[in-house]
Enzyme design. Sequence first.
Site, mmCIF file in Angstrom:
data_model
loop_
_atom_site.group_PDB
_atom_site.id
_atom_site.type_symbol
_atom_site.label_atom_id
_atom_site.label_comp_id
_atom_site.label_asym_id
_atom_site.label_seq_id
_atom_site.Cartn_x
_atom_site.Cartn_y
_atom_site.Cartn_z
ATOM 1 N N ASN A 11 0.907 -1.351 -0.059
ATOM 2 C CA ASN A 11 -0.043 0.052 -0.059
ATOM 3 C C ASN A 11 0.999 1.342 0.100
ATOM 4 O OD1 ASN A 11 -1.878 2.050 0.439
ATOM 5 N ND2 ASN A 11 -2.166 1.356 2.566
ATOM 6 N N TRP A 12 1.040 2.172 -1.152
ATOM 7 C CA TRP A 12 1.994 3.110 -1.204
ATOM 8 C C TRP A 12 1.349 4.384 -0.540
ATOM 9 C CZ3 TRP A 12 4.275 2.473 -6.710
ATOM 10 C CH2 TRP A 12 4.978 1.368 -6.864
ATOM 11 N N LYS A 13 0.038 4.405 -0.263
ATOM 12 C CA LYS A 13 -0.704 5.466 0.327
ATOM 13 C C LYS A 13 -0.395 6.743 -0.364
ATOM 14 C CE LYS A 13 0.261 3.277 4.709
ATOM 15 N NZ LYS A 13 0.278 3.409 6.497
ATOM 16 N N HIS A 97 -9.323 0.766 5.052
ATOM 17 C CA HIS A 97 -7.784 1.044 5.655
ATOM 18 C C HIS A 97 -8.267 1.866 7.026
ATOM 19 C CE1 HIS A 97 -3.923 2.154 6.777
ATOM 20 N NE2 HIS A 97 -3.627 1.109 5.909
ATOM 21 N N GLU A 99 -6.580 4.403 7.989
ATOM 22 C CA GLU A 99 -6.204 5.848 7.981
ATOM 23 C C GLU A 99 -7.533 6.408 7.415
ATOM 24 O OE1 GLU A 99 -2.878 5.506 5.954
ATOM 25 O OE2 GLU A 99 -1.754 4.663 7.536
ATOM 26 N N GLU A 169 -5.199 -5.489 10.639
ATOM 27 C CA GLU A 169 -4.000 -4.620 10.834
ATOM 28 C C GLU A 169 -4.553 -3.517 12.019
ATOM 29 O OE1 GLU A 169 -2.199 -3.203 6.896
ATOM 30 O OE2 GLU A 169 -4.163 -1.952 7.165
ATOM 31 N N GLY A 175 2.490 1.728 10.727
ATOM 32 C CA GLY A 175 3.541 3.066 10.568
ATOM 33 C C GLY A 175 4.446 3.242 11.893
ATOM 34 N N SER A 215 3.972 -2.639 10.118
ATOM 35 C CA SER A 215 5.169 -2.616 10.295
ATOM 36 C C SER A 215 5.723 -4.164 9.957
ATOM 37 C CB SER A 215 5.652 -2.247 11.680
ATOM 38 O OG SER A 215 5.319 -0.935 12.052
ATOM 39 N N GLY A 236 2.911 -1.293 4.016
ATOM 40 C CA GLY A 236 3.132 0.240 4.093
ATOM 41 C C GLY A 236 4.409 0.782 3.687
ATOM 42 N N GLY A 237 4.884 1.169 4.613
ATOM 43 C CA GLY A 237 6.303 1.791 4.397
ATOM 44 C C GLY A 237 7.382 0.957 3.820
HETATM 45 C C1 PEP Z 1 -0.633 -0.120 5.967
HETATM 46 O O1 PEP Z 1 -0.618 0.640 5.595
HETATM 47 O O2 PEP Z 1 -1.572 -0.870 5.631
HETATM 48 C C2 PEP Z 1 0.542 -0.613 6.654
HETATM 49 C C3 PEP Z 1 0.437 -1.767 7.495
HETATM 50 O O3 PEP Z 1 1.527 0.239 6.851
HETATM 51 P P1 PEP Z 1 2.997 -0.159 7.629
HETATM 52 O O4 PEP Z 1 3.544 -1.417 7.105
HETATM 53 O O5 PEP Z 1 3.810 0.850 7.163
HETATM 54 O O6 PEP Z 1 2.853 -0.408 9.001
#
Ligand code: PEP
Length: 255
Positions: A11-13, A97, A99, A169, A175, A215, A236-237
């Site tokens: 997920n590049w957000k 999600h 966010e 999640e 994050g 993470s 994500g990251g």
């Molecule tokens: C996400 O955005 O769904 C996520 C899990 O982010 P991260 O891996 O950065 O925690």
Amino acid sequence: MADRKPLMAGNWKMHKTVDEAVDAARNLADRVSGASGVEIMIAPPFTALAPMADALQNTRIGLGGQNLFWEDEGAYTGEVSGPMLKSAGCRYVIIGHSERRQYFGETDETVNKRLKSAIRHGLIPVLCVGETESEREAEKTFSVLDKQVGDGLKGFVADELKTLVLAYEPVWAIGTGKTATADQAQEAHKYLRALIEKKFGKDLAESLRILYGGSVKPGNAAELMGMPDLDGALVGGASLEAASFSEIVLYDQNP
Ligand code: PEP
């Protein structure tokens, strides 16, 4: 146990311009060309979808939207619909999600409408659920999952959910660099699978893929993926760099 092909999803957000996205996608496609045992998805910003679809033709990487609106078209400034995602080359769509729930007011009711639209248009939905830190501390994790799954999947029958992917999640792990332990993740995934079995029967529960997100990094992917109810990761990251995401995708080939 059912044969569930892992899905490794990035997920590049709100990251990457069109050129940056296409470059990263090409780089990733080269690195994962041998990853036949897993499915791979990237969800870039909407602006990069169509050019990435061109760049990723004949590769192992599928595209996903980060969200969709439930109407197909109309006066809904700023929204993107299922048919638009399909026409831009998407196979998947992320729904609910944390966010989106936290910053954009999404609720289980709107998640449910988005899910109906995704399924109507043949998009594979990746439905995100998970508790906040204070909910975990108050031992409400399971009741939060009950509500998110119960209300999110309201009105569906098992047959309509054959392509559904759930992503557990925990909000406190997104994050933050704080990953759930493999045991914490497994406990929640096992609970979710049992919940699906109770509502929709054993067949769907056994075939349902449940991803873990929060993470995930190259250093913890293999341990998490070793858990029996983990069927992939939503990243994500660490998905932003082809080098780290490809290590996660190839988790079982690392020394
Ligand atoms: C996400 O955005 O769904 C996520 C899990 O982010 P991260 O891996 O950065 O925690």
